[in-house]
Design a protein around this motif. Sequence first.
Motif, short mmCIF file in Angstrom:
data_model
loop_
_atom_site.label_atom_id
_atom_site.label_comp_id
_atom_site.label_asym_id
_atom_site.label_seq_id
_atom_site.Cartn_x
_atom_site.Cartn_y
_atom_site.Cartn_z
N SER A 99 0.84 -1.20 0.00
CA SER A 99 0.00 0.00 0.00
C SER A 99 0.88 1.25 0.00
O SER A 99 2.11 1.18 0.17
CB SER A 99 -0.90 0.00 1.24
OG SER A 99 -0.11 0.19 2.40
N ALA A 100 0.24 2.40 -0.18
CA ALA A 100 0.98 3.66 -0.15
C ALA A 100 1.74 3.80 1.17
O ALA A 100 2.93 4.13 1.18
CB ALA A 100 0.02 4.83 -0.34
N LEU A 101 1.08 3.53 2.27
CA LEU A 101 1.72 3.63 3.58
C LEU A 101 2.87 2.65 3.70
O LEU A 101 3.96 2.99 4.18
CB LEU A 101 0.69 3.38 4.68
CG LEU A 101 1.23 3.45 6.12
CD1 LEU A 101 1.76 4.84 6.44
CD2 LEU A 101 0.13 3.05 7.11
N GLU A 102 2.66 1.42 3.25
CA GLU A 102 3.70 0.40 3.36
C GLU A 102 4.90 0.73 2.49
O GLU A 102 6.05 0.44 2.86
CB GLU A 102 3.12 -0.96 2.99
CG GLU A 102 2.13 -1.49 4.02
CD GLU A 102 1.32 -2.67 3.51
OE1 GLU A 102 0.74 -3.39 4.34
OE2 GLU A 102 1.24 -2.86 2.27
N ASN A 103 4.67 1.33 1.31
CA ASN A 103 5.78 1.74 0.46
C ASN A 103 6.65 2.79 1.16
O ASN A 103 7.88 2.76 1.04
CB ASN A 103 5.26 2.30 -0.87
CG ASN A 103 5.19 1.26 -1.96
OD1 ASN A 103 6.21 0.86 -2.52
ND2 ASN A 103 3.99 0.79 -2.26
N ILE A 104 6.02 3.71 1.86
CA ILE A 104 6.78 4.74 2.57
C ILE A 104 7.52 4.15 3.77
O ILE A 104 8.65 4.52 4.07
CB ILE A 104 5.84 5.88 3.03
CG1 ILE A 104 5.18 6.53 1.82
CG2 ILE A 104 6.62 6.93 3.83
CD1 ILE A 104 4.05 7.48 2.18
N MET A 105 6.88 3.19 4.43
CA MET A 105 7.49 2.57 5.61
C MET A 105 8.67 1.68 5.28
O MET A 105 9.57 1.50 6.11
CB MET A 105 6.44 1.74 6.36
CG MET A 105 5.38 2.55 7.08
SD MET A 105 4.12 1.48 7.84
CE MET A 105 5.12 0.50 8.98
N PRO A 114 12.25 2.58 14.74
CA PRO A 114 11.10 2.22 15.57
C PRO A 114 9.88 3.11 15.34
O PRO A 114 8.76 2.75 15.70
CB PRO A 114 11.63 2.39 17.00
CG PRO A 114 12.75 3.38 16.88
CD PRO A 114 13.37 3.10 15.55
N ALA A 115 10.10 4.28 14.72
CA ALA A 115 9.00 5.21 14.45
C ALA A 115 8.58 5.17 12.98
O ALA A 115 8.04 6.14 12.46
CB ALA A 115 9.41 6.62 14.85
N ALA A 116 8.81 4.04 12.31
CA ALA A 116 8.56 3.95 10.87
C ALA A 116 7.12 4.30 10.51
O ALA A 116 6.88 5.10 9.61
CB ALA A 116 8.90 2.54 10.37
N ARG A 117 6.16 3.72 11.20
CA ARG A 117 4.76 3.96 10.86
C ARG A 117 4.38 5.42 11.13
O ARG A 117 3.70 6.06 10.32
CB ARG A 117 3.85 3.02 11.64
CG ARG A 117 2.37 3.17 11.27
CD ARG A 117 1.50 2.17 12.02
NE ARG A 117 0.09 2.31 11.64
CZ ARG A 117 -0.46 1.76 10.58
NH1 ARG A 117 0.28 1.02 9.78
NH2 ARG A 117 -1.73 1.95 10.30
N ALA A 133 -3.93 5.98 2.30
CA ALA A 133 -2.89 5.17 2.92
C ALA A 133 -2.99 3.69 2.56
O ALA A 133 -1.97 3.02 2.37
CB ALA A 133 -2.93 5.34 4.44
N SER A 134 -4.20 3.17 2.47
CA SER A 134 -4.37 1.73 2.21
C SER A 134 -4.49 1.39 0.74
O SER A 134 -4.63 0.22 0.37
CB SER A 134 -5.62 1.22 2.95
OG SER A 134 -6.78 1.88 2.46
N HIS A 135 -4.41 2.40 -0.13
CA HIS A 135 -4.52 2.16 -1.57
C HIS A 135 -3.18 1.66 -2.14
O HIS A 135 -2.11 2.05 -1.68
CB HIS A 135 -4.94 3.43 -2.30
CG HIS A 135 -6.37 3.80 -2.09
ND1 HIS A 135 -6.85 4.26 -0.88
CD2 HIS A 135 -7.44 3.79 -2.94
CE1 HIS A 135 -8.15 4.51 -0.98
NE2 HIS A 135 -8.54 4.23 -2.22
N TYR A 136 -3.29 0.81 -3.16
CA TYR A 136 -2.11 0.27 -3.82
C TYR A 136 -1.75 1.14 -5.03
O TYR A 136 -2.60 1.90 -5.53
CB TYR A 136 -2.35 -1.18 -4.23
CG TYR A 136 -2.46 -2.10 -3.04
CD1 TYR A 136 -1.33 -2.73 -2.53
CD2 TYR A 136 -3.68 -2.30 -2.39
CE1 TYR A 136 -1.41 -3.56 -1.42
CE2 TYR A 136 -3.78 -3.13 -1.28
CZ TYR A 136 -2.63 -3.75 -0.80
OH TYR A 136 -2.71 -4.54 0.32
#
Length: 219
Positions: A99-105, A114-117, A133-136
């Motif tokens: 997801s968009a959030l996971e790509n940034i993380m 430890p503050a990745a999210r 955030a949850s979109h791919y």
Amino acid sequence: MISAHKVCQTVPVYNGELHILKDINLHIDAGESVAIVGASGSGKTTLLGMLAGLDTPSSGEIELQQIEITQLDEEQRAQRRRECVSFVFQNFQLLDSLSALENIMLPLEVKADPAAREKALNYLKRVGLEQRASHYPQQLSGGEQQRVALARAFACEAPIIFADEPTGNLDAETGEHITDLLFELNQENGTTLVMVTHSNELAERCSRQLRLHAGALLE
């Protein structure tokens, strides 16, 4: 911050050698924004990759934050990149399965931050995409994907940002918005920005331009 001394890149071809870069000498100070410009085939992207430690020159020296990276092996250069470099690419380089959030993380997690999210969410909000955030990536427009890529680069809080044609795959209006966002984030973070671009408008917003012609740096 970044310097090159007599950097050359030569590759063998069927009738001899092709000189991609010729005796490049340059110095980029901390906090500068520098555009590498020139015609297609002039060696811009090759030089960017050399300065970032993605590749090594045939000869010459490159220093990245006072460390001569041309003397390092690939593993050592990769470690140096993790410590002080982030990238923004023309084709975004997002992972479709995240997801968009996971790509940034992702790069933050590689560094065991430890503050990745928290950081990823902050920068996703900063680029105006907190509701995506949850979109791919395939669910996002080109401009939205590049905004995610910007958030990923700046979330790493690296002192140096390298950008390769960051608006090259975007329409004029979206490209202008991304340009505004890029310089706004860069100014706020006080990072050093080095980019390759064909856009005169984008280059003129940088504090300095380095012009390549046939692999040589023009004065």
